[in-house]
Design a protein around this motif. Structure first.
Motif, PDB file in Angstrom:
ATOM      1  N   ARG A  13       0.798  -1.228   0.000  1.00 44.48           N
ATOM      2  CA  ARG A  13       0.000   0.000   0.000  1.00 44.48           C
ATOM      3  C   ARG A  13       0.836   1.285   0.000  1.00 44.48           C
ATOM      4  N   ALA A  57      -5.432   5.329  -3.009  1.00 46.28           N
ATOM      5  CA  ALA A  57      -5.824   4.834  -1.689  1.00 46.28           C
ATOM      6  C   ALA A  57      -7.219   4.200  -1.738  1.00 46.28           C
ATOM      7  N   ARG A  58      -8.132   4.802  -2.506  1.00 47.17           N
ATOM      8  CA  ARG A  58      -9.482   4.249  -2.644  1.00 47.17           C
ATOM      9  C   ARG A  58      -9.443   2.875  -3.315  1.00 47.17           C
ATOM     10  N   ASP A 105      -8.075   0.393  -0.822  1.00 48.67           N
ATOM     11  CA  ASP A 105      -9.080   0.131   0.211  1.00 48.67           C
ATOM     12  C   ASP A 105     -10.163  -0.815  -0.312  1.00 48.67           C
ATOM     13  N   ARG A 106     -10.567  -0.605  -1.567  1.00 51.25           N
ATOM     14  CA  ARG A 106     -11.625  -1.441  -2.146  1.00 51.25           C
ATOM     15  C   ARG A 106     -11.179  -2.886  -2.268  1.00 51.25           C
ATOM     16  N   GLU A 143      -8.878  -4.430  -0.436  1.00 51.64           N
ATOM     17  CA  GLU A 143      -8.810  -5.032   0.899  1.00 51.64           C
ATOM     18  C   GLU A 143     -10.201  -5.345   1.431  1.00 51.64           C
ATOM     19  N   THR A 144     -11.147  -4.441   1.205  1.00 49.25           N
ATOM     20  CA  THR A 144     -12.526  -4.680   1.640  1.00 49.25           C
ATOM     21  C   THR A 144     -13.094  -5.921   0.973  1.00 49.25           C
TER      22      THR A 144
END
Length: 238
Positions: free
Chosen positions: A108, A220-221, A224-225, A227-228
């Motif tokens: 990341r 970053a978005r 994050d997506r 990982e979610t």
């Protein structure tokens, strides 16, 4: 920024998962806990019915993911829990998810910094290449007829090249392959992260426009997506 899987046949993916399942089962059956040594490679190969080179590659990749530690004199030691502690989530699924999340956490900050540097340092020609790679990726993705993963790789490689520091490409893909050398098709889903592909257009446009903060925010978005998505798959126990 999908976490790409290396091209593989369905049969190869099934055989690979079978070896992993048997190795995890052996660890459980032997009662091997964190800090304990695993049997020698040759012993593992014989007991699992595979070649020693196969076991060596699995253990090498597990070492890269922090599941085991290896020392030429001390052998291989279990560093992460792989015992069956969850009733609802299959062990191999949980192991894959935890390993992917660990590699993702290391990747990341590198990806975000690479995007910042590329936005700041890219030449006019490199900006055009990034936009061209994005257009190629989007065309393949929207057509839905081809595997978009190679185009995704080329897009991110163009960003890493624009940083001016070749170590970004080397280190990020070493981290990436540490996971995919073993899990070629994570969770049986070769296109994990597909939902993030539409975000690559505004990312490329932000880089081309020299908007560093926007490019970092979109990156970053995307991360994050992904990982979610991994956590959701693990919770559903798919």
């Amino acid at each position: 920024m999908a976490l790409q899987a290396k091209p593989t046949t369905e049969k190869a993916g099934t055989e690979e998962r079978s070896v992993l399942d048997r190795l995890v089962a052996l660890i459980e059956e032997e009662g091997i806990d964190v800090g304990d040594r695993l049997p020698p490679e040759l012993d593992l190969a014989q007991r699992l019915g595979v070649g020693r080179s196969t076991i060596r590659e699995v253990l090498k990749s597990w070492q890269s993911m922090g599941i085991v530690t290896r020392n030429k004199g001390a052998g291989t030691t279990l560093a992460a829990e792989v015992s069956r502690r969850s009733i609802h989530v299959p062990l191999t699924l949980r192991l894959e998810a935890e390993s992917l999340i660990r590699t993702h956490a290391v990747r990341r900050p590198l990806e975000i910094e690479a995007v910042r540097l590329a936005t700041r340092n890219a030449s006019d020609k490199q900006r055009k290449v990034i936009l061209a790679r994005m257009a190629e990726l989007m065309a393949i993705f929207e057509a839905g007829e081809e595997d978009w993963r190679p185009a995704d790789h080329r897009f991110h490689a163009a960003i890493h090249e624009a940083t001016g520091n070749p170590l970004f490409l080397q280190i990020i893909w070493q981290i990436h392959h540490a996971f995919h050398d073993v899990y070629q098709t994570p969770f049986g889903q070769p296109k994990l992260g597909e939902a993030t592909i539409p975000m690559h257009r505004p990312l490329a446009e932000a880089i081309a426009a020299g908007n560093e903060e926007e490019a970092a925010r979109i990156t970053a978005r995307i991360l994050d997506r992904v990982e979610t998505e991994v956590r959701e798959i693990m919770e559903r126990g798919e």
